[in-house]
Design a protein around this motif. Structure first.
Motif, PDB file in Angstrom:
ATOM      1  N   ARG A 145       0.789  -1.173   0.147  1.00 16.85           N
ATOM      2  CA  ARG A 145       0.069  -0.381   0.253  1.00 16.85           C
ATOM      3  C   ARG A 145       1.269   0.798   0.562  1.00 16.85           C
ATOM      4  O   ARG A 145       0.631   2.556  -0.722  1.00 16.85           O
ATOM      5  N   VAL A 146       1.991   1.370   0.861  1.00 20.73           N
ATOM      6  CA  VAL A 146       2.627   2.479   1.246  1.00 20.73           C
ATOM      7  C   VAL A 146       3.347   2.885  -0.229  1.00 20.73           C
ATOM      8  O   VAL A 146       3.743   3.553  -1.124  1.00 20.73           O
ATOM      9  N   LEU A 147       3.918   1.367  -1.275  1.00 21.79           N
ATOM     10  CA  LEU A 147       4.473   1.424  -2.182  1.00 21.79           C
ATOM     11  C   LEU A 147       3.472   2.403  -3.744  1.00 21.79           C
ATOM     12  O   LEU A 147       4.200   3.479  -3.751  1.00 21.79           O
ATOM     13  N   ASP A 148       1.960   2.549  -3.343  1.00 22.42           N
ATOM     14  CA  ASP A 148       1.342   2.347  -3.856  1.00 22.42           C
ATOM     15  C   ASP A 148       1.411   4.477  -4.152  1.00 22.42           C
ATOM     16  O   ASP A 148       1.312   4.169  -5.451  1.00 22.42           O
ATOM     17  N   GLN A 149       0.791   4.492  -2.723  1.00 25.54           N
ATOM     18  CA  GLN A 149       0.585   5.265  -2.215  1.00 25.54           C
ATOM     19  C   GLN A 149       2.024   6.549  -2.523  1.00 25.54           C
ATOM     20  O   GLN A 149       1.884   7.510  -3.599  1.00 25.54           O
ATOM     21  N   ALA A 150       3.217   6.430  -3.046  1.00 19.92           N
ATOM     22  CA  ALA A 150       4.779   6.345  -3.474  1.00 19.92           C
ATOM     23  C   ALA A 150       5.002   6.940  -4.632  1.00 19.92           C
ATOM     24  O   ALA A 150       4.526   8.002  -5.026  1.00 19.92           O
ATOM     25  N   GLN A 151       4.057   5.701  -5.086  1.00 25.94           N
ATOM     26  CA  GLN A 151       3.712   5.760  -7.013  1.00 25.94           C
ATOM     27  C   GLN A 151       3.052   6.948  -7.300  1.00 25.94           C
ATOM     28  O   GLN A 151       3.390   8.218  -8.280  1.00 25.94           O
ATOM     29  N   HIS A 152       1.804   7.568  -6.297  1.00 26.68           N
ATOM     30  CA  HIS A 152       1.126   8.295  -6.710  1.00 26.68           C
ATOM     31  C   HIS A 152       1.224   9.749  -6.337  1.00 26.68           C
ATOM     32  O   HIS A 152       1.805  10.602  -7.729  1.00 26.68           O
ATOM     33  N   VAL A 153       1.662   9.535  -5.760  1.00 24.91           N
ATOM     34  CA  VAL A 153       2.550  11.465  -4.541  1.00 24.91           C
ATOM     35  C   VAL A 153       3.105  11.596  -5.875  1.00 24.91           C
ATOM     36  O   VAL A 153       3.885  12.693  -6.288  1.00 24.91           O
ATOM     37  N   GLY A 154       4.151  10.623  -5.943  1.00 24.05           N
ATOM     38  CA  GLY A 154       5.573  10.873  -7.102  1.00 24.05           C
ATOM     39  C   GLY A 154       5.049  11.230  -8.643  1.00 24.05           C
ATOM     40  O   GLY A 154       5.314  12.159  -9.124  1.00 24.05           O
ATOM     41  N   ALA A 155       3.583  10.473  -9.157  1.00 21.84           N
ATOM     42  CA  ALA A 155       3.167  11.047 -10.281  1.00 21.84           C
ATOM     43  C   ALA A 155       3.495  12.867  -9.965  1.00 21.84           C
ATOM     44  O   ALA A 155       2.693  13.636 -10.595  1.00 21.84           O
ATOM     45  N   ILE A 156       2.617  12.766  -9.083  1.00 24.53           N
ATOM     46  CA  ILE A 156       1.411  14.171  -8.858  1.00 24.53           C
ATOM     47  C   ILE A 156       2.628  15.106  -8.740  1.00 24.53           C
ATOM     48  O   ILE A 156       3.208  16.504  -8.995  1.00 24.53           O
ATOM     49  N   LEU A 157       3.603  14.822  -8.229  1.00 27.66           N
ATOM     50  CA  LEU A 157       5.390  15.980  -8.278  1.00 27.66           C
ATOM     51  C   LEU A 157       5.966  16.837  -9.440  1.00 27.66           C
ATOM     52  O   LEU A 157       6.053  16.948  -9.241  1.00 27.66           O
ATOM     53  N   GLU A 158       6.262  15.125  -9.905  1.00 29.49           N
ATOM     54  CA  GLU A 158       6.440  15.372 -11.738  1.00 29.49           C
ATOM     55  C   GLU A 158       6.106  16.523 -12.337  1.00 29.49           C
ATOM     56  O   GLU A 158       5.988  16.889 -13.392  1.00 29.49           O
ATOM     57  N   ALA A 159       4.709  16.002 -11.932  1.00 25.49           N
ATOM     58  CA  ALA A 159       3.718  17.238 -12.666  1.00 25.49           C
ATOM     59  C   ALA A 159       3.674  18.327 -12.554  1.00 25.49           C
ATOM     60  O   ALA A 159       3.686  19.757 -13.199  1.00 25.49           O
ATOM     61  N   ALA A 160       3.660  18.410 -11.071  1.00 22.10           N
ATOM     62  CA  ALA A 160       3.968  19.671 -10.603  1.00 22.10           C
ATOM     63  C   ALA A 160       5.399  20.561 -11.067  1.00 22.10           C
ATOM     64  O   ALA A 160       5.750  22.137 -11.261  1.00 22.10           O
ATOM     65  N   ALA A 161       6.503  19.911 -11.314  1.00 25.28           N
ATOM     66  CA  ALA A 161       7.278  19.928 -11.571  1.00 25.28           C
ATOM     67  C   ALA A 161       7.779  20.347 -12.950  1.00 25.28           C
ATOM     68  O   ALA A 161       8.969  21.066 -13.528  1.00 25.28           O
ATOM     69  N   GLN A 162       6.508  20.189 -13.839  1.00 24.21           N
ATOM     70  CA  GLN A 162       7.473  19.890 -15.235  1.00 24.21           C
ATOM     71  C   GLN A 162       6.392  21.654 -15.755  1.00 24.21           C
ATOM     72  O   GLN A 162       5.870  22.454 -14.423  1.00 24.21           O
ATOM     73  N   ASP A 163       7.205  23.007 -16.536  1.00 24.42           N
ATOM     74  CA  ASP A 163       7.247  23.405 -17.148  1.00 24.42           C
ATOM     75  C   ASP A 163       6.319  23.795 -17.947  1.00 24.42           C
ATOM     76  O   ASP A 163       6.212  23.904 -18.765  1.00 24.42           O
ATOM     77  N   THR A 164       4.476  23.619 -17.608  1.00 27.03           N
ATOM     78  CA  THR A 164       3.160  23.956 -18.078  1.00 27.03           C
ATOM     79  C   THR A 164       3.143  25.553 -18.076  1.00 27.03           C
ATOM     80  O   THR A 164       3.630  26.388 -17.339  1.00 27.03           O
ATOM     81  N   PRO A 165       1.990  25.707 -19.133  1.00 19.19           N
ATOM     82  CA  PRO A 165       1.688  26.964 -18.333  1.00 19.19           C
ATOM     83  C   PRO A 165       1.447  27.677 -16.866  1.00 19.19           C
ATOM     84  O   PRO A 165       1.327  28.319 -17.254  1.00 19.19           O
ATOM     85  N   GLY A 166       1.174  27.090 -16.389  1.00 25.86           N
ATOM     86  CA  GLY A 166       0.899  27.239 -14.568  1.00 25.86           C
ATOM     87  C   GLY A 166       2.827  27.566 -13.648  1.00 25.86           C
ATOM     88  O   GLY A 166       2.515  26.870 -12.657  1.00 25.86           O
TER      89      GLY A 166
END
Length: 272
Positions: free
Chosen positions: A207-228
């Motif tokens: 469960r923790v591995l799955d949660q870590a994977q999900h949070v990592g995907a969110i952080l990668e999205a936040a780190a991208q140079d998108t319009p926001g």
């Protein structure tokens, strides 16, 4: 935040402890690439392990498992050996044996596997979508003890990171300005390989591995140079300051989950 080194760490530990069949361990690695290639990092490691050296071709993952068994337990099934995941990044190199070729390679890759009893370290490198190359390094220095973080402590920190990462998207205006961010997060999760795990891996660790994977995907999205994303050096620095501790929580959670899986599998080898 899932990676091939975590898969190898858990399955190699289970196999060395007699808690998993070798074919199952080999099959799990194919989730990352159908072809696994293995060679030693230098002639000295080649002489130590019997693996081909640089420029001398490669062998398959079966030879890697055989090398680990021979190096750690003299071929005795069920004896077990410590196998440890490392997830180093600049500024956070915990667990790395300083000054070694393994430390440099693992830092560049962001992942690696330590086998202190064998004096070996393994680092993967993707070769397109079809092959994964494992480079085996010898460790001429003592490996520092593993930093223990309890699974409950790591899970609590990760839950906080889930909330903080959602706030990070909002503060960075990623979710508001980029209407596709949620789709990109979902696509990243779907694209991440989902290897099988040995029987006996604690459900909480999974469960923790799955949660870590999900949070990592969110952080990668936040780190991208998108319009926001960041529009200036100051904004880029603010983004980095906001995301860095969240990434630390994600890595810590994965390390704790893998370490707990290894501990349980080694303690109960009859589960195969």
């Amino acid at each position: 935040m899932s990676n091939a080194s975590a898969t190898l760490t858990v399955w190699a530990s289970a196999w060395l402890a007699g808690a998993a069949a070798p074919d199952d361990a080999l099959d799990a690695l194919t989730a990352w690439a159908p072809v696994q290639r293995v060679h030693a990092a230098d002639p000295e490691t080649a002489a130590q392990t019997g693996l081909p050296g640089p420029g001398a071709g490669t062998v398959g993952a079966a030879a890697l498992f055989t090398t680990l068994r021979r190096s750690t337990a003299g071929g005795r099934a069920g004896s077990g050996a410590e196998v440890r995941l490392v997830l180093p990044v600049a500024g956070d190199v915990r667990g790395l044996p300083a000054g070694t070729s393994f430390a440099r390679a693992a830092l560049a890759a962001g992942e690696g596997v330590l086998v202190p009893d064998a004096g070996l370290g393994l680092v993967p490198a993707a070769e397109g979508e079809e092959a994964l190359r494992w480079v085996v390094h010898s460790l001429p220095v003592d490996v520092p003890p593993a930093e223990h973080v309890g699974l409950a402590e790591a899970e609590h920190a990760l839950r906080s990171a889930v909330r903080d990462s959602a706030r990070a998207l909002d503060e960075l205006q990623v979710a508001r300005e980029d209407a596709t961010v949620r789709q990109r997060i979902a696509a990243a999760l779907r694209a991440t390989p989902q290897p099988e795990w040995p029987r006996g891996v604690p459900p909480r660790a999974l469960r923790v591995l799955d949660q870590a994977q999900h949070v990592g995907a969110i952080l990668e999205a936040a780190a991208q140079d998108t319009p926001g994303g960041a529009w200036s050096a100051a904004a880029a620095d603010a983004r980095e300051q906001l995301l860095r501790p969240l990434w630390t929580d994600v890595r810590t959670a994965q390390l704790a989950a893998v370490a707990e899986s290894v501990r349980v599998l080694a303690a109960h080898p009859s589960q195969r």
